[in-house]
Motif scaffolding. Structure first.
Motif, mmCIF file in Angstrom:
data_model
loop_
_atom_site.group_PDB
_atom_site.id
_atom_site.type_symbol
_atom_site.label_atom_id
_atom_site.label_comp_id
_atom_site.label_asym_id
_atom_site.label_seq_id
_atom_site.Cartn_x
_atom_site.Cartn_y
_atom_site.Cartn_z
ATOM 1 N N ASP A 1 19.396 2.282 -4.063
ATOM 2 C CA ASP A 1 19.549 1.701 -2.721
ATOM 3 C C ASP A 1 19.270 2.700 -1.607
ATOM 4 N N ALA A 2 19.492 3.976 -1.854
ATOM 5 C CA ALA A 2 19.240 4.993 -0.829
ATOM 6 C C ALA A 2 17.757 5.352 -0.732
ATOM 7 N N LEU A 3 17.045 5.343 -1.852
ATOM 8 C CA LEU A 3 15.638 5.766 -1.859
ATOM 9 C C LEU A 3 14.654 4.632 -1.626
ATOM 10 N N ARG A 4 15.053 3.406 -1.922
ATOM 11 C CA ARG A 4 14.142 2.257 -1.793
ATOM 12 C C ARG A 4 13.541 2.135 -0.390
ATOM 13 N N PRO A 5 14.346 2.141 0.688
ATOM 14 C CA PRO A 5 13.744 1.997 2.020
ATOM 15 C C PRO A 5 12.785 3.129 2.362
ATOM 16 N N ARG A 6 13.130 4.343 1.962
ATOM 17 C CA ARG A 6 12.255 5.485 2.248
ATOM 18 C C ARG A 6 10.932 5.350 1.503
ATOM 19 N N PHE A 7 10.987 4.984 0.228
ATOM 20 C CA PHE A 7 9.768 4.798 -0.556
ATOM 21 C C PHE A 7 8.862 3.764 0.104
ATOM 22 N N LEU A 8 9.431 2.646 0.501
ATOM 23 C CA LEU A 8 8.634 1.583 1.105
ATOM 24 C C LEU A 8 8.085 1.990 2.472
ATOM 25 N N ARG A 9 8.878 2.719 3.270
ATOM 26 C CA ARG A 9 8.387 3.203 4.571
ATOM 27 C C ARG A 9 7.243 4.185 4.398
ATOM 28 N N GLU A 10 7.396 5.117 3.471
ATOM 29 C CA GLU A 10 6.355 6.120 3.258
ATOM 30 C C GLU A 10 5.087 5.485 2.686
ATOM 31 N N ALA A 11 5.240 4.523 1.795
ATOM 32 C CA ALA A 11 4.069 3.819 1.266
ATOM 33 C C ALA A 11 3.356 3.074 2.382
ATOM 34 N N ALA A 12 4.118 2.402 3.241
ATOM 35 C CA ALA A 12 3.522 1.648 4.350
ATOM 36 C C ALA A 12 2.833 2.577 5.347
ATOM 37 N N ALA A 13 3.361 3.774 5.533
ATOM 38 C CA ALA A 13 2.760 4.722 6.470
ATOM 39 C C ALA A 13 1.476 5.329 5.913
ATOM 40 N N ALA A 14 1.392 5.468 4.602
ATOM 41 C CA ALA A 14 0.253 6.171 4.001
ATOM 42 C C ALA A 14 -0.834 5.250 3.461
ATOM 43 N N LEU A 15 -0.499 3.991 3.222
ATOM 44 C CA LEU A 15 -1.423 3.098 2.540
ATOM 45 C C LEU A 15 -1.657 1.824 3.339
ATOM 46 N N PRO A 16 -2.809 1.186 3.119
ATOM 47 C CA PRO A 16 -3.083 -0.082 3.805
ATOM 48 C C PRO A 16 -2.318 -1.231 3.146
ATOM 49 N N LEU A 17 -1.129 -1.504 3.658
ATOM 50 C CA LEU A 17 -0.267 -2.539 3.091
ATOM 51 C C LEU A 17 -0.031 -3.634 4.109
ATOM 52 N N ASN A 18 0.208 -4.836 3.590
ATOM 53 C CA ASN A 18 0.612 -5.933 4.465
ATOM 54 C C ASN A 18 2.130 -6.076 4.392
ATOM 55 N N ASP A 19 2.659 -7.150 4.872
ATOM 56 C CA ASP A 19 4.112 -7.328 4.908
ATOM 57 C C ASP A 19 4.738 -7.527 3.534
ATOM 58 N N ALA A 20 3.990 -8.078 2.593
ATOM 59 C CA ALA A 20 4.515 -8.324 1.252
ATOM 60 C C ALA A 20 4.371 -7.057 0.415
ATOM 61 N N VAL A 21 5.430 -6.266 0.385
ATOM 62 C CA VAL A 21 5.367 -4.984 -0.308
ATOM 63 C C VAL A 21 6.161 -5.058 -1.605
ATOM 64 N N GLY A 22 5.493 -4.803 -2.692
ATOM 65 C CA GLY A 22 6.101 -4.689 -4.001
ATOM 66 C C GLY A 22 5.336 -3.618 -4.757
ATOM 67 N N THR A 23 5.765 -3.315 -5.954
ATOM 68 C CA THR A 23 5.124 -2.233 -6.689
ATOM 69 C C THR A 23 3.652 -2.515 -6.970
ATOM 70 N N ALA A 24 3.308 -3.742 -7.297
ATOM 71 C CA ALA A 24 1.904 -4.069 -7.566
ATOM 72 C C ALA A 24 1.066 -3.917 -6.304
ATOM 73 N N THR A 25 1.620 -4.303 -5.161
ATOM 74 C CA THR A 25 0.912 -4.174 -3.891
ATOM 75 C C THR A 25 0.704 -2.707 -3.535
ATOM 76 N N VAL A 26 1.734 -1.891 -3.728
ATOM 77 C CA VAL A 26 1.619 -0.454 -3.450
ATOM 78 C C VAL A 26 0.581 0.166 -4.387
ATOM 79 N N TYR A 27 0.615 -0.193 -5.657
ATOM 80 C CA TYR A 27 -0.366 0.338 -6.607
ATOM 81 C C TYR A 27 -1.786 -0.055 -6.191
#
Length: 72
Positions: free
Chosen positions: A20-46
């Motif tokens: 629960d502590a790392l999940r928001p950070r992981f998603l924020r950093e992925a969104a900052a570094a990668l072309p992601l839309n609003d639907a963020v999941g592991t497959a989308t990040v990959y």
């Protein structure tokens, strides 16, 4: 990278998304570094990470990583 899909996704889920502590950070950093839309999941990040890898290879000729060239 495609051969490691299950291991990569599994690591992200175990190390980051189940915490629960790392999940928001992981998603924020992925969104900052990668072309992601609003639907963020592991497959989308990959998929976004793989797209970024392909673009780096096409645009800047960054060499593809393989186990053979990792040791050189």
């Amino acid at each position: 990278m495609a051969n490691a899909w299950n291991r990569i996704i599994g690591w992200w889920e175990t190390a980051y998304l189940e915490n629960d502590a790392l999940r928001p950070r992981f998603l924020r950093e992925a969104a900052a570094a990668l072309p992601l839309n609003d639907a963020v999941g592991t497959a989308t990040v990959y998929d976004a990470l793989d797209w970024r890898r392909l673009r780096l290879w096409q645009d800047q000729q960054v060499p593809q990583w393989t186990p053979a060239n990792a040791l050189t």
